[in-house]
Design a protein around this motif. Structure first.
Motif, PDB file in Angstrom:
ATOM      1  N   GLY B 240     -75.892  93.030  25.931  1.00 34.01           N
ATOM      2  CA  GLY B 240     -75.607  91.600  25.974  1.00 34.01           C
ATOM      3  C   GLY B 240     -74.905  91.141  27.235  1.00 34.01           C
ATOM      4  N   PHE B 241     -74.257  92.041  27.940  1.00 29.39           N
ATOM      5  CA  PHE B 241     -73.625  91.660  29.202  1.00 29.39           C
ATOM      6  C   PHE B 241     -74.700  91.433  30.263  1.00 29.39           C
ATOM      7  CE2 PHE B 241     -71.660  92.423  33.313  1.00 29.39           C
ATOM      8  CZ  PHE B 241     -70.500  91.668  33.235  1.00 29.39           C
ATOM      9  N   THR B 242     -75.525  92.443  30.467  1.00 30.13           N
ATOM     10  CA  THR B 242     -76.589  92.333  31.472  1.00 30.13           C
ATOM     11  C   THR B 242     -77.537  91.192  31.117  1.00 30.13           C
ATOM     12  OG1 THR B 242     -76.449  94.731  31.738  1.00 30.13           O
ATOM     13  CG2 THR B 242     -78.350  93.639  32.718  1.00 30.13           C
ATOM     14  N   GLY B 243     -77.896  91.096  29.841  1.00 29.62           N
ATOM     15  CA  GLY B 243     -78.835  90.062  29.412  1.00 29.62           C
ATOM     16  C   GLY B 243     -78.305  88.662  29.680  1.00 29.62           C
ATOM     17  N   ASN B 244     -77.041  88.446  29.361  1.00 29.83           N
ATOM     18  CA  ASN B 244     -76.446  87.129  29.573  1.00 29.83           C
ATOM     19  C   ASN B 244     -76.379  86.779  31.053  1.00 29.83           C
ATOM     20  OD1 ASN B 244     -73.843  85.366  30.005  1.00 29.83           O
ATOM     21  ND2 ASN B 244     -74.514  85.000  27.909  1.00 29.83           N
ATOM     22  N   VAL B 245     -75.949  87.751  31.863  1.00 31.04           N
ATOM     23  CA  VAL B 245     -75.826  87.502  33.302  1.00 31.04           C
ATOM     24  C   VAL B 245     -77.189  87.162  33.902  1.00 31.04           C
ATOM     25  CG1 VAL B 245     -75.437  88.640  35.523  1.00 31.04           C
ATOM     26  CG2 VAL B 245     -73.724  88.841  33.715  1.00 31.04           C
ATOM     27  N   VAL B 246     -78.200  87.926  33.561  1.00 30.88           N
ATOM     28  CA  VAL B 246     -79.491  87.742  34.217  1.00 30.88           C
ATOM     29  C   VAL B 246     -80.176  86.462  33.734  1.00 30.88           C
ATOM     30  CG1 VAL B 246     -80.993  89.088  32.681  1.00 30.88           C
ATOM     31  CG2 VAL B 246     -81.422  89.087  35.134  1.00 30.88           C
ATOM     32  N   LEU B 247     -80.029  86.120  32.471  1.00 31.62           N
ATOM     33  CA  LEU B 247     -80.634  84.873  31.984  1.00 31.62           C
ATOM     34  C   LEU B 247     -79.971  83.657  32.617  1.00 31.62           C
ATOM     35  CD1 LEU B 247     -81.151  85.645  28.199  1.00 31.62           C
ATOM     36  CD2 LEU B 247     -82.947  85.130  29.860  1.00 31.62           C
ATOM     37  N   LYS B 248     -78.642  83.682  32.704  1.00 29.82           N
ATOM     38  CA  LYS B 248     -77.952  82.552  33.329  1.00 29.82           C
ATOM     39  C   LYS B 248     -78.285  82.468  34.817  1.00 29.82           C
ATOM     40  CE  LYS B 248     -74.007  82.070  30.190  1.00 29.82           C
ATOM     41  NZ  LYS B 248     -72.608  82.548  29.967  1.00 29.82           N
ATOM     42  N   ALA B 249     -78.471  83.616  35.460  1.00 31.54           N
ATOM     43  CA  ALA B 249     -78.834  83.606  36.876  1.00 31.54           C
ATOM     44  C   ALA B 249     -80.205  82.955  37.058  1.00 31.54           C
ATOM     45  CB  ALA B 249     -78.836  85.027  37.436  1.00 31.54           C
ATOM     46  N   LEU B 250     -81.155  83.304  36.202  1.00 29.17           N
ATOM     47  CA  LEU B 250     -82.495  82.730  36.310  1.00 29.17           C
ATOM     48  C   LEU B 250     -82.469  81.230  35.999  1.00 29.17           C
ATOM     49  CD1 LEU B 250     -84.655  85.573  34.699  1.00 29.17           C
ATOM     50  CD2 LEU B 250     -84.605  84.885  37.106  1.00 29.17           C
ATOM     51  N   GLU B 251     -81.750  80.840  34.959  1.00 31.25           N
ATOM     52  CA  GLU B 251     -81.631  79.415  34.620  1.00 31.25           C
ATOM     53  C   GLU B 251     -81.053  78.628  35.787  1.00 31.25           C
ATOM     54  OE1 GLU B 251     -80.513  80.089  29.925  1.00 31.25           O
ATOM     55  OE2 GLU B 251     -79.151  78.922  31.190  1.00 31.25           O
ATOM     56  N   GLY B 252     -79.968  79.163  36.348  1.00 31.16           N
ATOM     57  CA  GLY B 252     -79.310  78.478  37.461  1.00 31.16           C
ATOM     58  C   GLY B 252     -80.225  78.354  38.657  1.00 31.16           C
ATOM     59  N   ALA B 253     -80.941  79.424  38.977  1.00 29.06           N
ATOM     60  CA  ALA B 253     -81.833  79.418  40.135  1.00 29.06           C
ATOM     61  C   ALA B 253     -82.978  78.431  39.928  1.00 29.06           C
ATOM     62  CB  ALA B 253     -82.377  80.825  40.387  1.00 29.06           C
ATOM     63  N   LEU B 254     -83.548  78.389  38.729  1.00 31.02           N
ATOM     64  CA  LEU B 254     -84.649  77.464  38.455  1.00 31.02           C
ATOM     65  C   LEU B 254     -84.178  76.022  38.584  1.00 31.02           C
ATOM     66  CD1 LEU B 254     -86.307  79.217  35.379  1.00 31.02           C
ATOM     67  CD2 LEU B 254     -87.352  78.863  37.613  1.00 31.02           C
ATOM     68  N   ARG B 255     -83.014  75.738  38.019  1.00 34.16           N
ATOM     69  CA  ARG B 255     -82.485  74.375  38.072  1.00 34.16           C
ATOM     70  C   ARG B 255     -82.240  73.973  39.526  1.00 34.16           C
ATOM     71  NH1 ARG B 255     -77.708  74.895  35.691  1.00 34.16           N
ATOM     72  NH2 ARG B 255     -78.729  75.383  33.730  1.00 34.16           N
ATOM     73  N   TYR B 256     -81.650  74.894  40.287  1.00 31.12           N
ATOM     74  CA  TYR B 256     -81.354  74.606  41.692  1.00 31.12           C
ATOM     75  C   TYR B 256     -82.634  74.350  42.492  1.00 31.12           C
ATOM     76  CZ  TYR B 256     -80.321  75.423  46.562  1.00 31.12           C
ATOM     77  OH  TYR B 256     -80.248  75.297  47.914  1.00 31.12           O
ATOM     78  N   LEU B 257     -83.626  75.206  42.305  1.00 30.56           N
ATOM     79  CA  LEU B 257     -84.850  75.081  43.105  1.00 30.56           C
ATOM     80  C   LEU B 257     -85.619  73.811  42.765  1.00 30.56           C
ATOM     81  CD1 LEU B 257     -86.020  78.777  43.145  1.00 30.56           C
ATOM     82  CD2 LEU B 257     -85.173  77.431  45.079  1.00 30.56           C
ATOM     83  N   MET B 258     -85.678  73.504  41.474  1.00 31.37           N
ATOM     84  CA  MET B 258     -86.381  72.270  41.103  1.00 31.37           C
ATOM     85  C   MET B 258     -85.666  71.073  41.710  1.00 31.37           C
ATOM     86  SD  MET B 258     -87.966  72.788  37.326  1.00 31.37           S
ATOM     87  CE  MET B 258     -88.975  74.230  36.963  1.00 31.37           C
ATOM     88  N   GLY B 259     -84.349  71.078  41.655  1.00 30.74           N
ATOM     89  CA  GLY B 259     -83.578  69.991  42.249  1.00 30.74           C
ATOM     90  C   GLY B 259     -83.812  69.888  43.747  1.00 30.74           C
ATOM     91  N   ALA B 260     -83.871  71.034  44.417  1.00 25.73           N
ATOM     92  CA  ALA B 260     -84.074  71.034  45.868  1.00 25.73           C
ATOM     93  C   ALA B 260     -85.455  70.494  46.220  1.00 25.73           C
ATOM     94  CB  ALA B 260     -83.892  72.455  46.415  1.00 25.73           C
ATOM     95  N   VAL B 261     -86.459  70.860  45.429  1.00 23.89           N
ATOM     96  CA  VAL B 261     -87.815  70.379  45.697  1.00 23.89           C
ATOM     97  C   VAL B 261     -87.902  68.867  45.452  1.00 23.89           C
ATOM     98  CG1 VAL B 261     -90.211  70.486  44.872  1.00 23.89           C
ATOM     99  CG2 VAL B 261     -88.937  72.599  45.312  1.00 23.89           C
ATOM    100  N   VAL B 262     -87.304  68.404  44.374  1.00 17.69           N
ATOM    101  CA  VAL B 262     -87.304  66.972  44.076  1.00 17.69           C
ATOM    102  C   VAL B 262     -86.639  66.199  45.212  1.00 17.69           C
ATOM    103  CG1 VAL B 262     -86.279  65.216  42.553  1.00 17.69           C
ATOM    104  CG2 VAL B 262     -87.464  67.191  41.568  1.00 17.69           C
ATOM    105  N   GLU B 263     -85.570  66.763  45.764  1.00 24.46           N
ATOM    106  CA  GLU B 263     -84.869  66.121  46.876  1.00 24.46           C
ATOM    107  C   GLU B 263     -85.779  66.022  48.113  1.00 24.46           C
ATOM    108  OE1 GLU B 263     -80.868  67.395  48.979  1.00 24.46           O
ATOM    109  OE2 GLU B 263     -80.605  67.223  46.806  1.00 24.46           O
ATOM    110  N   VAL B 264     -86.525  67.083  48.383  1.00 26.70           N
ATOM    111  CA  VAL B 264     -87.461  67.063  49.506  1.00 26.70           C
ATOM    112  C   VAL B 264     -88.537  65.997  49.281  1.00 26.70           C
ATOM    113  CG1 VAL B 264     -89.335  68.352  50.615  1.00 26.70           C
ATOM    114  CG2 VAL B 264     -87.093  69.430  50.287  1.00 26.70           C
ATOM    115  N   PHE B 265     -89.039  65.905  48.052  1.00 27.67           N
ATOM    116  CA  PHE B 265     -90.060  64.907  47.739  1.00 27.67           C
ATOM    117  C   PHE B 265     -89.555  63.495  48.049  1.00 27.67           C
ATOM    118  CE2 PHE B 265     -92.653  67.406  44.335  1.00 27.67           C
ATOM    119  CZ  PHE B 265     -93.021  68.309  45.308  1.00 27.67           C
TER     120      PHE B 265
END
Lengths: 344, 344
Positions: B240-265
Motif C-alpha cells: 500500500g505504500f508503493t501503490g499509493n505513491v505511484v498512483l498519486k504520482a500518475l494522477e498528479g502528472a496527468l493533471r499537470y500535463l492536461m493543464g499545461a496543454v490547455v494553457e498552450v491551446f
C-alpha cells in the motif's frame, strides 16, 4: 566492502584559469546504440560545448572519433550481464577503465549509457565510497518547466534502505542540487503517503524523526506522489524500490501520452493542419520532458563523478550527460558531498 | 481484531428477474462538495441508470433529494478526523450508518467520497472481514483506453505488507477483475524494479516465489513502473505504500500535463482556432483519464461492497461510483472473493 581510500578528503577541486581541465571519460561501448551514438554525442559535446572528452572502448570499433583521445579497453560488459560478475571478470572493460581513469586523476568524471548495475559497481569498486557514506544512491532529475528540476533519490541503487541511509540521501541530494543548480538551501521532502509525520512505513516515520532534528538541511516534511510532477520541493528522498517504481511509472506515462497526442494530431488533414499551428507552442513542453535533455542520473556517494545516461541514449543524451558530468566536476560535487555528510 | 460473522459464506447473491434489487447506500455527507454534489450524483444515478439509491445523512441538509429515500444519520466524520476515533465515537455518522445498511441487508453496497480511512474503518468494523482474509486492500483502476483498466492493489490501505497479504491481494484482484469486467482469467503482475525474480525487496522476492507456486491465478511475473500506464497486465499487486505513491504520482502528472496543454491551446487566436479542431479528437483520451469517469476504488476483503470515490467527487463521479457498486454487487463480488481466497 572495505573503506575506499579517501586521502583527498580535504583537497578542494582545482579551479581558476590556470587549472588543468580534466576530460570527461565516456564509455563508448555502453548503451543500446553504442558505439555509434555515443561517439557522435561525445564529439558533439567536445565541439559544441568545448568540454574535453576521452572515449573509452575498443579503438577499432569506434569509427571516426573526430580526433578525440581513446583510452583502449578490450572488453565490453553487456546490458544484460550480471553487474558484479561483469566488473570482477572483465577487468579490461570500457566501464572499469572509465572508472579507473577517474580514480587515477586522468578524467574529471565518467559517463555511461550502459548496464546501470555494472556502472554503479565499477564506480563503487574502482573509485570507492566517500568516507562516512553507507551506500551510494542514484539521483535523478524530474523536470519542472520554468525552473530547476526536482531531484529524486534513490532511483534504484538500494532496494532496501535504513533511516540512516535516507538521512544521508537527504544530505547528498541537497549538496548535489547546490552544486548543480546553485540553489543555496534546497528544500527537501520525504516521500510518503500523507503529509502527517504519523503516515507511512516505519522506515519513513523513523527517517522523518531524524530529519526533523537535523541541522544543515531545509527539511519541509513528508511529500506525496502528487508532489513529484510538478515537483513541490528541490529534493525528494525515498528508498530505491519506491523511487525506481515511481520514476519508471512517470516515464512510461509521459511516453504513452505524448504518443497518443501525436497520433490524434495525425488523424486527418484538418488535424494535421491544426497541429502545425500548435506544435511549435507545445515543443518547449515536450523538450522539457524529453529524457535526452535531462542529462542523466548521477551516482552520489562514490569518490568521483559518475553520470548514468539512459540505455537508449541518443547523441543528444550523451551531450547532456557530458555537460552534467562537467558541471558536477567543476562545481566541486564530490567535495560538497564530503562536507555535507561530515555535517559541515 | 476478531473474525467477522460470515454466516452467508455459501449463499450466492440473489439474481434473476424475481430477485429484490437492493439499493446502493450513498454517504451524502462525505466529500469536498458534499452534500450538494453527492445528492445530485445519487439522483442522476437513480434517474439515468435506474439503479436504486438511498442517501445516508442529515435529512435537513440534503436539499431536494428527488424522492430518494434517506437513511437518517445525525453525525458527520470530517475529512480530517482521525479515522479510528471518528468511527468509534460517531456511531450515528453517515459513514457508519451506510456500512450498517450493507451489513443489515438493507443495501447492496456503500459509496462514499468522504474520509478514506474512516470509510475503510466503517466498512471493516461494521461489515467485518471475509473469513480467511488477513487485511482488506484498496483496488484502484488505471485506465487503458480501448480496453479494461489495469487494477492496482493495494492503493494505500496497508503501508506495510507481508508476502501472504500480497498473495491474497493477487487472488482478490483477479476475482474483482472477473466480477467487474468479465475477464475470465486476468493476468497478474507483481510490481518490482526488474523483471527477474531476483530483483526487488525481500517482500517482493518472497511473494514472487509464492505466486509462482499458486494455482488459480495467471501470474505473469514481475512488472515495472512503466507497465502501469499503459498497463501490460490486468492486475498489479504491490504494498500500500508503493501503490499509493505511484498512483498519486500518475494522477498528479496527468493533471499537470492536461493543464499545461490547455494553457498552450489558449496562447492566441491561432492556437485557439487550431485547438477547436483538435479538442473533439482529444476528448476521448481526456475522458478516459478523467478520475470522475473511472468509478472509484473498491475496498476488497470486507464482507460487503464498499466503493471509495475521490474526495473532490463531482455528481458525475458519484454516478460512476454507484454504477461500480451496483456492478460489483450484482456480479457477486463478495462471493467471488470468498471462493478465491478459499482456493476454489
Amino acid at each position: 566492502m572495505g573503506e575506499a581510500p579517501t586521502g583527498a578528503d580535504a583537497v578542494a577541486p582545482p579551479t581558476g584559469a590556470d587549472a588543468v581541465v580534466l576530460p570527461i571519460a565516456v564509455d563508448a561501448m555502453g548503451g543500446d546504440h553504442a558505439p555509434k551514438a555515443i561517439v557522435a554525442g561525445a564529439r558533439q559535446a567536445a565541439e559544441e560545448l568545448g568540454i574535453p572528452v576521452v572515449l573509452v572502448g575498443r579503438p577499432g570499433e569506434l569509427g571516426d572519433t573526430g580526433g578525440l583521445e581513446v583510452v583502449p579497453a578490450s572488453e565490453v560488459i553487456a546490458m544484460d550481464d550480471d553487474p558484479g560478475q561483469g566488473v570482477r571478470r572483465k577487468k579490461d572493460s570500457s566501464l572499469v577503465r572509465a572508472a579507473e581513469a577517474v580514480r587515477d586523476g586522468k578524467a574529471a568524471a565518467m559517463v555511461s549509457a550502459g548496464n546501470t548495475g555494472a556502472t554503479m559497481a565499477s564506480a563503487l569498486l574502482r573509485m570507492g565510497r566517500i568516507r562516512g557514506i553507507a551506500r551510494p544512491a542514484i539521483a535523478t532529475p524530474i523536470p519542472r518547466p520554468g525552473t530547476t528540476p526536482t531531484v529524486l533519490l534513490d532511483a534504484g541503487a538500494n532496494a532496501e534502505c535504513s533511516p540512516q541511509m535516507l538521512v544521508q540521501f537527504a544530505q547528498m541530494g541537497a549538496a548535489y542540487v547546490t552544486a548543480r543548480y546553485a540553489t543555496p538551501t534546497p528544500t527537501v521532502g520525504l516521500l510518503s503517503i500523507g503529509e502527517e509525520r504519523s503516515k507511512g512505513t516505519p522506515l519513513v516515520k523513523e527517517t522523518h524523526a531524524l530529519l526533523v532534528e537535523m541541522d544543515g538541511i531545509d527539511f519541509v516534511g513528508n511529500v506525496e506522489g502528487r508532489d513529484l510532477l510538478p515537483g513541490t520541493v528541490d529534493v525528494v528522498v525515498t528508498d530505491g524500490f519506491t523511487g525506481n517504481v515511481v520514476l519508471k511509472a512517470l516515464e512510461g506515462a509521459l511516453r504513452y501520452l505524448m504518443g497518443a497526442v501525436v497520433e490524434v494530431f495525425d488523424t486527418d488533414d484538418a488535424t494535421r493542419q491544426a497541429a502545425e499551428v500548435l506544435v511549435p507552442h507545445l515543443a518547449p513542453l515536450a523538450a522539457a520532458f524529453d529524457p535526452d535533455n535531462t542529462g542523466g542520473a548521477v551516482l552520489l556517494g562514490v569518490d568521483g563523478v559518475c553520470v548514468i545516461s539512459h540505455g537508449s541514449s541518443t547523441p543528444r543524451a550523451i551531450v547532456s550527460a557530458v555537460q552534467v558530468a562537467h558541471q558536477a566536476a567543476t562545481g566541486g560535487l564530490v567535495q560538497r558531498l564530503k562536507l555535507a555528510v561530515a555535517g559541515r
